[in-house]
Write a protein that holds these residues in place. Structure first.
Motif, PDB file in Angstrom:
ATOM      1  N   LEU A 139       8.055  11.087   2.063  1.00  0.00           N
ATOM      2  CA  LEU A 139       8.843  10.008   2.037  1.00  0.00           C
ATOM      3  C   LEU A 139       8.220   8.587   2.275  1.00  0.00           C
ATOM      4  CD1 LEU A 139      11.856  11.659   3.897  1.00  0.00           C
ATOM      5  CD2 LEU A 139      11.918  11.107   1.450  1.00  0.00           C
ATOM      6  N   THR A 140       7.345   8.748   3.273  1.00  0.00           N
ATOM      7  CA  THR A 140       6.340   7.514   3.293  1.00  0.00           C
ATOM      8  C   THR A 140       5.554   6.977   2.063  1.00  0.00           C
ATOM      9  OG1 THR A 140       6.071   8.240   5.700  1.00  0.00           O
ATOM     10  CG2 THR A 140       4.538   6.583   4.971  1.00  0.00           C
ATOM     11  N   LEU A 141       5.229   7.921   1.358  1.00  0.00           N
ATOM     12  CA  LEU A 141       4.339   7.730   0.252  1.00  0.00           C
ATOM     13  C   LEU A 141       5.386   7.124  -0.857  1.00  0.00           C
ATOM     14  CD1 LEU A 141       1.973  10.662  -0.292  1.00  0.00           C
ATOM     15  CD2 LEU A 141       1.392   8.465   0.360  1.00  0.00           C
ATOM     16  N   CYS A 142       6.462   7.634  -0.772  1.00  0.00           N
ATOM     17  CA  CYS A 142       7.545   7.125  -1.783  1.00  0.00           C
ATOM     18  C   CYS A 142       7.992   5.832  -1.428  1.00  0.00           C
ATOM     19  CB  CYS A 142       8.453   8.187  -2.079  1.00  0.00           C
ATOM     20  SG  CYS A 142       7.887   9.684  -3.019  1.00  0.00           S
ATOM     21  N   GLY A 143       8.176   5.584  -0.277  1.00  0.00           N
ATOM     22  CA  GLY A 143       8.974   4.421   0.099  1.00  0.00           C
ATOM     23  C   GLY A 143       7.573   3.227   0.630  1.00  0.00           C
ATOM     24  N   ARG A 144       6.487   3.282   0.614  1.00  0.00           N
ATOM     25  CA  ARG A 144       5.496   2.361   0.905  1.00  0.00           C
ATOM     26  C   ARG A 144       5.525   1.229  -0.183  1.00  0.00           C
ATOM     27  NH1 ARG A 144      -0.282   4.748   1.791  1.00  0.00           N
ATOM     28  NH2 ARG A 144       0.886   5.661   3.578  1.00  0.00           N
ATOM     29  N   GLU A 145       5.444  -0.005   0.267  1.00  0.00           N
ATOM     30  CA  GLU A 145       5.744  -1.058  -0.688  1.00  0.00           C
ATOM     31  C   GLU A 145       4.333  -1.209  -1.531  1.00  0.00           C
ATOM     32  OE1 GLU A 145       6.040  -5.700  -0.650  1.00  0.00           O
ATOM     33  OE2 GLU A 145       6.825  -4.802   0.888  1.00  0.00           O
ATOM     34  N   GLY A 146       4.165  -1.346  -2.777  1.00  0.00           N
ATOM     35  CA  GLY A 146       3.224  -1.279  -3.549  1.00  0.00           C
ATOM     36  C   GLY A 146       2.808  -0.040  -3.973  1.00  0.00           C
ATOM     37  N   MET A 147       3.195   1.174  -3.545  1.00  0.00           N
ATOM     38  CA  MET A 147       2.866   2.384  -4.152  1.00  0.00           C
ATOM     39  C   MET A 147       3.468   2.943  -5.400  1.00  0.00           C
ATOM     40  SD  MET A 147       0.502   4.006  -2.508  1.00  0.00           S
ATOM     41  CE  MET A 147       0.962   5.782  -2.365  1.00  0.00           C
TER      42      MET A 147
END
Length: 172
Positions: A139-147
């Motif tokens: 979820l962190t990877l998917c929600g990280r800005e710019g990813m």
């Protein structure tokens, strides 16, 4: 919408990867059949579907039978036929992003940013737990800005051991 779909299967000789064309498939059962065909004897097959540099869907098929699905954003199901086919039957995430953010505040040992509270992930966020990618990490990877979805796929694949195989697909 532009779509990239990479299927990776873990068999007796390690990981194999192939690109799948989802455009001619009509429903989730046909997607599952296509996954089974990637490596018929695989104990685990994953499908990473990236769409328009905006959406990511991950499907997991264990032993050719047990299907689990995760989508980075429920809007994918509303905005494309492929998104609807992959995510249309999913109702809610296995873990709420707010719960993960709260748990993260209690145990903030690293510098990884929290997931974006505006993201609307759906499905089974725990589908990669046994491969070393926790629900919170996903979820962190998917929600990280710019990813971008491709960045998320690359990072997950590196962590689980099939990064080189997926990278070769992108370069082909």
């Amino acid at each position: 919408m532009s779509t990239f779909a990479a299927a990776v299967a873990r068999g007796k000789n390690g990981w194999t990867a192939s690109e799948l064309d989802l455009s001619g498939l009509g429903d989730i059962d046909e997607v599952v059949d296509a996954l089974r065909d990637v490596e018929p004897d695989a104990g685990l097959t994953l499908l990473f579907v990236e769409s328009d540099d905006q959406y990511l869907a991950i499907l997991r098929l264990d032993e050719g039978e047990d299907l689990r699905v995760f989508g980075s954003d429920s809007a994918f199901a509303d905005e494309s036929r492929i998104g609807s086919m992959l995510l249309g039957e999913i109702e809610a995430p296995a873990l709420e992003i707010d719960e993960l953010t709260a748990a993260r505040a209690d145990d903030d040992d690293d510098d990884t940013p929290d997931p974006d509270p505006d993201a609307d992930p759906v499905g089974d966020a725990e589908l990669l737990n046994d491969l070393g990618v926790t629900a919170h990490r996903l979820l962190t990877l998917c929600g990280r800005e710019g990813m971008m979805p491709a960045d998320v796929t690359a990072e997950i694949c590196q962590q689980i051991g099939c990064g080189d195989e997926v990278e070769e697909l992108r370069e082909a």
